[in-house]
Design an enzyme around this catalytic site. Structure first.
Site, mmCIF file in Angstrom:
data_model
loop_
_atom_site.group_PDB
_atom_site.id
_atom_site.type_symbol
_atom_site.label_atom_id
_atom_site.label_comp_id
_atom_site.label_asym_id
_atom_site.label_seq_id
_atom_site.Cartn_x
_atom_site.Cartn_y
_atom_site.Cartn_z
ATOM 1 N N HIS A 174 50.957 -38.152 -63.999
ATOM 2 C CA HIS A 174 49.854 -38.730 -63.208
ATOM 3 C C HIS A 174 50.521 -39.267 -61.768
ATOM 4 O O HIS A 174 49.985 -39.244 -60.816
ATOM 5 C CB HIS A 174 49.093 -39.719 -63.660
ATOM 6 C CG HIS A 174 48.126 -39.327 -64.680
ATOM 7 N ND1 HIS A 174 48.323 -38.377 -65.812
ATOM 8 C CD2 HIS A 174 46.849 -38.875 -64.323
ATOM 9 C CE1 HIS A 174 47.227 -37.891 -66.168
ATOM 10 N NE2 HIS A 174 46.264 -38.037 -65.471
ATOM 11 N N GLU A 188 40.316 -29.422 -73.008
ATOM 12 C CA GLU A 188 41.759 -29.651 -72.858
ATOM 13 C C GLU A 188 42.529 -29.679 -73.890
ATOM 14 O O GLU A 188 43.681 -30.052 -74.047
ATOM 15 C CB GLU A 188 41.792 -30.749 -72.024
ATOM 16 C CG GLU A 188 41.062 -31.878 -72.120
ATOM 17 C CD GLU A 188 41.226 -33.146 -71.195
ATOM 18 O OE1 GLU A 188 42.274 -32.878 -70.315
ATOM 19 O OE2 GLU A 188 40.676 -34.371 -71.225
ATOM 20 N N CYS A 248 39.656 -28.367 -63.668
ATOM 21 C CA CYS A 248 40.180 -29.514 -62.642
ATOM 22 C C CYS A 248 41.512 -29.741 -62.865
ATOM 23 O O CYS A 248 42.133 -30.554 -62.498
ATOM 24 C CB CYS A 248 39.148 -30.748 -62.939
ATOM 25 S SG CYS A 248 39.118 -31.145 -64.588
ATOM 26 N N ASP A 280 46.277 -30.918 -69.686
ATOM 27 C CA ASP A 280 46.503 -30.977 -71.019
ATOM 28 C C ASP A 280 46.279 -29.846 -71.851
ATOM 29 O O ASP A 280 46.927 -29.799 -73.037
ATOM 30 C CB ASP A 280 45.398 -32.093 -71.441
ATOM 31 C CG ASP A 280 45.847 -33.239 -71.148
ATOM 32 O OD1 ASP A 280 47.006 -33.827 -71.429
ATOM 33 O OD2 ASP A 280 45.180 -34.165 -70.629
#
Ligand code: PEP
Ligand code: MG
Length: 585
Positions: free
Chosen positions: A195, A439, A510, A463
């Site tokens: 992240h 995901e 995404c 993921d």
């Protein structure tokens, strides 16, 4: 820490671009509270730690009282008195000790109790209680600071020229960095889709992660270059090297300016196949940048960023305020709000949720699992999202769905929330679209079943790759194995796209793969309808789309899907690129 010139360190390219500046070394990297289980034999000691921290905090407050009385005319010390009163409240200590008796460490025990009090105050519509809420938060923070022996945050001297170097940066730290608009950053650990990397991309700040020892090799003030394109750091660069990088930086700036001309042009292939190019967002303040880059919607709002750097869970009102602001600014475009995905590497102050220590947090109580376990948190967010949907076009998206039961469980809660709003005559969009992120391999395998029960799907490759290839997305030791072109991933994408199209719904992506132009034509060929990418990447993805023949890339994708290894995928792409210059950029 040598004076050797031009030392090159190689890591993982996390966010593209060149930054030249001075090191700001962040040594205290653990700003988030971590839950630790306290064994029975150590609980007495834990209570002693608590007592000591409370006593220390009292002494500090008394000192403040004295100072206030000396400086100000009149008795203003009652401000600090209030804090002393809260500290002295026997109930506070009793409640905290109850948590310690259950094995919760003192820091998280304090947080739990403070949050409980704050939540009960929030339910009372009264200015007096609102002020007390701040006092209680302040007291809690001070005790925790003393428990951790924590001094004032070391971000204080950050400047716009800084290049932040740290062992690790939590997403919460990255948010602080964001506010200071630093030039770049680099860390010892982390992978391309951690992240921290995602925040860097969102802010278009060059970043390199996974450098292993950089935090031990630099001092604050050292000269440094971050090469986010190649994933390299140059320590103590020579003037020649600096000049070379300045030139490269300038060329890039010109290219970016060129791409800006595409802003108002449609994302359409030469043979008129249209797709959507949306942006990912982590912060409501980024809407202007999204629109400036020509995105025609938000395909992913990572709402968990709202939960960082704070000691309480956002209230329904906060959710509503943030979402409605974005939704209004994005009108007439769509905003896809993903319900909170905490857990994994987004280990914020999870003590307040009582999650406990997890050995494998990415396989633990993350995202939808956490929401289903704590429906109160989920309900507050759903209410905020639904209420905001009255102000523009909102799509609601659930993260990390692994089974149809999970989807139905989330929808049951959503229906209850809708029912409640209707009863209270609170407006929301009755036709709000509900979608899921695919995901996790289990969800990809049952896409035909899931697609029948949702309005849209978005593929989360960050993921999906992690869980399919068994590669921890934040672990630099395996970041070289993190491979979007693994045949298993390409086949999954194809299966998801086909499953969604068969059910008559649109499918986007995404994950970071969507924002990397080397994959754009293959994703187009696989039939993706929507690309949701960091806003700075919108123009380059659009450029590839506009230079592509859809009929060609569809055929190419069929060829690539026949490949059984990464090597043959690469070879086939290379071969095809002879005929189609965009196939392999
Ligand atoms: C993903 O997993 O691809 C995704 C977009 O979600 P996040 O990166 O927030 O986990
Ligand atoms: Mg994800």
């Amino acid at each position: 820490m040598s004076n050797e010139k031009n030392v090159i360190l190689r890591g993982v390219a996390a966010s593209s671009g060149i930054a030249i500046g001075k090191v700001f070394l962040l040594t205290d990297d653990d700003f988030s509270l971590v839950y630790k289980e306290v064994p029975k034999s150590e609980r007495c000691f834990e209570k002693k730690r608590l007592d000591d921290a409370i006593e220390k905090t009292k002494t500090e407050f008394k000192l403040i009282c004295d100072k206030i009385n000396k400086v100000l005319v009149g008795n203003y010390a009652h401000i600090a008195d209030v804090h002393l009163l809260i500290l002295d409240d026997p109930m506070l200590k009793k409640d905290v000790c109850k948590f310690i008796d259950d094995g919760v460490n003192a820091e998280c025990a304090i947080l739990n109790v403070i949050n409980k009090i704050i939540r009960s105050f929030e339910a009372i519509e009264d200015g007096y209680f609102k002020e007390r809420k701040t006092d209680i938060q302040y007291v809690g923070k001070k005790i925790i600071d003393n428990l951790l022996g924590r001094q004032k945050k070391t971000f204080a001297n950050l400047s716009k020229d800084s290049i932040v170097i740290a062992h690790n940066l939590t997403p919460a730290d990255a948010v602080v960095i964001r506010e200071n608009l630093v030039k770049g950053f680099a860390t010892d650990i982390g992978g391309k889709t951690s992240h921290t990397a995602i925040v860097a991309q969102g802010l278009a700040i060059p970043a390199v992660v996974g450098l292993r020892t950089i935090s031990l090799q630099v001092r604050t003030g050292d000269e440094i270059i971050v090469d986010g394109n190649r994933g390299e750091i140059i320590l103590n660069p020579e003037p020649r090297t600096i000049a070379k990088y300045i030139k490269e930086h300038d060329v890039q700036v010109v290219k970016i300016k060129e791409l800006e001309k595409l802003r108002d042009l449609p994302a359409e292939t030469i043979d008129n196949h249209k797709v959507s190019i949306f942006a990912n967002i982590e912060n409501p303040d980024d809407v202007a940048s999204i629109l400036n880059h020509g995105a025609t919607g938000i395909g992913l709002y990572r709402t968990e960023f709202m939960y960082f750097n704070r000691n309480s869970i956002p209230s329904e009102q906060e959710h509503f305020d943030k979402y409605s602001k974005i939704v209004k600014e994005m009108t007439p475009y769509e905003t896809t709000i993903r319900t909170v995905d905490l857990g994994g590497d987004r280990l914020t102050k999870l003590g307040l949720l009582n999650i406990g220590h997890e050995k494998n947090p990415f396989l633990g109580l993350r995202a939808m699992r956490l929401c289903l376990k704590h429906p109160d948190i989920f309900v507050d967010q759903l209410r905020g999202i639904l209420k905001a949907s009255a102000y523009g076009k909102v799509r609601l998206m659930y993260p990390m769905i692994t089974s149809i039961e999970e989807l139905r469980g989330a929808n049951r809660i959503l229906e209850k929330v809708k029912h409640d709003l209707r009863e209270k005559h609170i407006k929301f969009d009755e036709k709000i679209k509900i979608g899921v992120m695919i995901e996790v391999p289990s969800a990809a395998m049952i896409i035909d079943i899931i697609a029948r029960e949702v309005d849209f799907v978005s593929i989360g490759t960050n993921d999906l790759i992690q869980y399919t290839l068994a590669i921890d997305r934040v672990n630099e030791n395996v970041s070289n194995l993190y491979d979007p072109l693994h045949p298993a991933i390409l086949r999954f994408i194809k299966q998801i796209v086909d499953g969604c199209h068969k059910a008559g719904i649109s499918v986007g992506m995404c994950g970071e793969m969507a924002g990397d132009q080397q994959y754009t034509s293959i994703l187009l060929g696989l039939g993706l309808d929507e690309f949701s990418v960091p806003s700075a990447h919108v123009p380059k993805i659009k450029k590839v789309v506009r230079n592509t023949f859809f009929s060609n890339v569809q055929k190419n994708a069929d060829e690539i899907l026949k490949c059984g290894s990464r090597d043959s995928v690469l070879q086939t792409m290379k071969m095809l690129s002879k005929y189609d210059k965009n196939m392999f950029i």
